[in-house]
Design an enzyme around this catalytic site. Structure first.
Site, mmCIF file in Angstrom:
data_model
loop_
_atom_site.group_PDB
_atom_site.id
_atom_site.type_symbol
_atom_site.label_atom_id
_atom_site.label_comp_id
_atom_site.label_asym_id
_atom_site.label_seq_id
_atom_site.Cartn_x
_atom_site.Cartn_y
_atom_site.Cartn_z
ATOM 1 C CE LYS A 1 -17.044 -21.938 7.380
ATOM 2 N NZ LYS A 1 -15.984 -20.903 7.484
ATOM 3 N NE ARG B 1 -12.401 -25.715 4.392
ATOM 4 C CZ ARG B 1 -12.757 -25.576 5.670
ATOM 5 N NH1 ARG B 1 -13.810 -26.190 6.155
ATOM 6 N NH2 ARG B 1 -12.050 -24.804 6.455
ATOM 7 N NE ARG C 1 -9.878 -24.446 14.681
ATOM 8 C CZ ARG C 1 -10.602 -24.281 13.581
ATOM 9 N NH1 ARG C 1 -11.898 -24.026 13.684
ATOM 10 N NH2 ARG C 1 -10.048 -24.366 12.395
ATOM 11 N NE ARG D 1 -7.550 -22.329 9.313
ATOM 12 C CZ ARG D 1 -7.856 -21.924 10.550
ATOM 13 N NH1 ARG D 1 -6.898 -21.597 11.402
ATOM 14 N NH2 ARG D 1 -9.098 -21.850 10.921
HETATM 15 P P1 ADP Z 1 -15.895 -20.062 11.205
HETATM 16 O O1 ADP Z 1 -16.739 -21.170 11.794
HETATM 17 O O2 ADP Z 1 -16.471 -19.509 9.925
HETATM 18 O O3 ADP Z 1 -14.437 -20.426 11.066
HETATM 19 P P2 ADP Z 1 -16.359 -18.752 13.790
HETATM 20 O O4 ADP Z 1 -17.838 -18.788 13.926
HETATM 21 O O5 ADP Z 1 -15.574 -19.705 14.601
HETATM 22 O O6 ADP Z 1 -15.933 -18.850 12.214
HETATM 23 O O7 ADP Z 1 -15.898 -17.250 14.097
HETATM 24 C C1 ADP Z 1 -14.510 -16.892 14.096
HETATM 25 C C2 ADP Z 1 -14.263 -15.887 15.223
HETATM 26 O O8 ADP Z 1 -14.896 -14.650 14.901
HETATM 27 C C3 ADP Z 1 -14.816 -16.324 16.581
HETATM 28 O O9 ADP Z 1 -13.898 -15.947 17.596
HETATM 29 C C4 ADP Z 1 -16.149 -15.557 16.693
HETATM 30 O O10 ADP Z 1 -16.467 -15.261 18.048
HETATM 31 C C5 ADP Z 1 -15.849 -14.300 15.903
HETATM 32 N N1 ADP Z 1 -17.017 -13.789 15.174
HETATM 33 C C6 ADP Z 1 -17.982 -14.514 14.553
HETATM 34 N N2 ADP Z 1 -18.879 -13.694 13.958
HETATM 35 C C7 ADP Z 1 -18.449 -12.424 14.201
HETATM 36 C C8 ADP Z 1 -18.955 -11.105 13.848
HETATM 37 N N3 ADP Z 1 -20.062 -10.961 13.110
HETATM 38 N N4 ADP Z 1 -18.248 -10.035 14.269
HETATM 39 C C9 ADP Z 1 -17.109 -10.188 15.007
HETATM 40 N N5 ADP Z 1 -16.596 -11.379 15.371
HETATM 41 C C10 ADP Z 1 -17.261 -12.482 14.978
HETATM 42 P P1 AMP Z 2 -12.540 -25.584 9.944
HETATM 43 O O1 AMP Z 2 -12.879 -26.073 11.313
HETATM 44 O O2 AMP Z 2 -13.712 -25.610 9.009
HETATM 45 O O3 AMP Z 2 -11.832 -24.250 9.976
HETATM 46 O O4 AMP Z 2 -11.495 -26.646 9.349
HETATM 47 C C1 AMP Z 2 -10.242 -26.866 9.974
HETATM 48 C C2 AMP Z 2 -9.337 -27.663 9.036
HETATM 49 O O5 AMP Z 2 -9.911 -28.956 8.782
HETATM 50 C C3 AMP Z 2 -9.125 -27.045 7.637
HETATM 51 O O6 AMP Z 2 -8.079 -26.082 7.621
HETATM 52 C C4 AMP Z 2 -8.781 -28.299 6.823
HETATM 53 O O7 AMP Z 2 -7.448 -28.731 7.069
HETATM 54 C C5 AMP Z 2 -9.713 -29.344 7.439
HETATM 55 N N1 AMP Z 2 -11.033 -29.397 6.761
HETATM 56 C C6 AMP Z 2 -12.240 -29.140 7.328
HETATM 57 N N2 AMP Z 2 -13.238 -29.299 6.444
HETATM 58 C C7 AMP Z 2 -12.645 -29.662 5.279
HETATM 59 C C8 AMP Z 2 -13.141 -29.957 3.970
HETATM 60 N N3 AMP Z 2 -14.450 -29.907 3.684
HETATM 61 N N4 AMP Z 2 -12.230 -30.288 3.013
HETATM 62 C C9 AMP Z 2 -10.919 -30.350 3.281
HETATM 63 N N5 AMP Z 2 -10.382 -30.075 4.484
HETATM 64 C C10 AMP Z 2 -11.236 -29.737 5.485
#
Ligand code: ADP
Ligand code: AMP
Length: 210
Positions: free
Chosen positions: A15, A90, A158, A169
């Site tokens: 995302k 969520r 993170r 998660r």
């Molecule tokens: P989200 O915001 O949904 O938690 P991220 O955008 O942070 O996910 O992506 C999670 C990890 O996967 C990051 O390290 C990113 O570089 C990697 N990633 C994102 N899209 C892809 C893809 N299509 N193929 C492989 N790795 C990806």
């Molecule tokens: P994310 O960056 O989206 O992976 O979120 C990291 C953490 O923040 C999650 O594991 C939750 O603990 C909290 N969080 C983020 N967005 C939400 C949401 N919309 N509702 C509840 N918890 C959230």
């Protein structure tokens, strides 16, 4: 009311990676509840302190906290033409609250099988300055330790991107968030894209939806 877009999917679906492209196409600002909570944690605000334990454990932060955060964010002037929600809503309760305060035109779901998620999240790192998202193997910086976007030389990982927390998660996603897919399908707002392909291919699929 100006319409907003919801970017939906499990943790690690991509995302944050795709958000920049959507912002460039639509001009709508990204509103990531995860980023807002992490900023509150760094600042040490009451919100950050309240959210800390849930985030470290990989559990969802309570709905009233999140809904309050979004209500406040949507009063800011840059949100007047709608926003790109990333990681929100969520839960069904969050989606119901959102429906009262904003118009959602489409929910774009990035679908990735569970088996891919741990590797994606455990290899994730971001630029300490501009928050650009990278991956040790799948999407490294072109020059080690130098951000492709802003040239900054410090990267961060993170605290919740470890295998144990990822499993919690993912469980929270399946129990509390995945049911939202049907909630939005019933409202004809849900569009799924295959997130298990190269980043550029996912971007192309999303651009086609937009
Ligand atoms: P989200 O915001 O949904 O938690 P991220 O955008 O942070 O996910 O992506 C999670 C990890 O996967 C990051 O390290 C990113 O570089 C990697 N990633 C994102 N899209 C892809 C893809 N299509 N193929 C492989 N790795 C990806
Ligand atoms: P994310 O960056 O989206 O992976 O979120 C990291 C953490 O923040 C999650 O594991 C939750 O603990 C909290 N969080 C983020 N967005 C939400 C949401 N919309 N509702 C509840 N918890 C959230």
């Amino acid at each position: 009311m100006a319409s907003s877009i919801v970017l939906f999917g499990p943790p690690g679906a991509g995302k944050g990676t795709q958000a920049g492209n959507i912002v460039a196409i639509t001009g709508k600002p990204q509103v990531s509840t995860g980023d807002m909570l992490r900023a509150a944690l760094v600042e040490g605000t009451a919100l950050g302190l309240e959210a800390k334990g849930y985030m470290e454990a990989g559990q969802l932060v309570p709905d009233d906290v999140i809904i309050g955060l979004i209500e406040e964010r949507l009063t800011q002037s840059d949100a007047s033409d709608g926003v790109l929600f990333d990681g929100f809503p969520r839960t069904i309760a969050q989606a119901e609250a959102l429906a009262e305060i904003a118009d959602v035109s489409v929910v774009i779901a990035i679908e990735v099988p569970d088996g891919r998620i741990v590797d994606r999240i455990c290899g994730r790192y971001t630029c300490n300055s501009c928050d650009a998202v990278y991956h040790d193997t799948f999407n490294p910086t072109q020059t080690p330790e130098i951000c492709d976007h802003c040239g900054h030389t410090k990267m961060k990982r993170r605290a919740d991107d470890n295998e144990e927390t990822v499993r919690t998660r993912l469980a929270a996603y399946h129990e509390q968030t995945a049911p939202l897919a049907d909630w939005y399908r019933h409202r004809d707002l849900f569009v799924a894209v295959d997130g298990d392909q190269d980043i550029d291919m996912v971007s192309a699929s999303i651009s086609a939806v937009l």
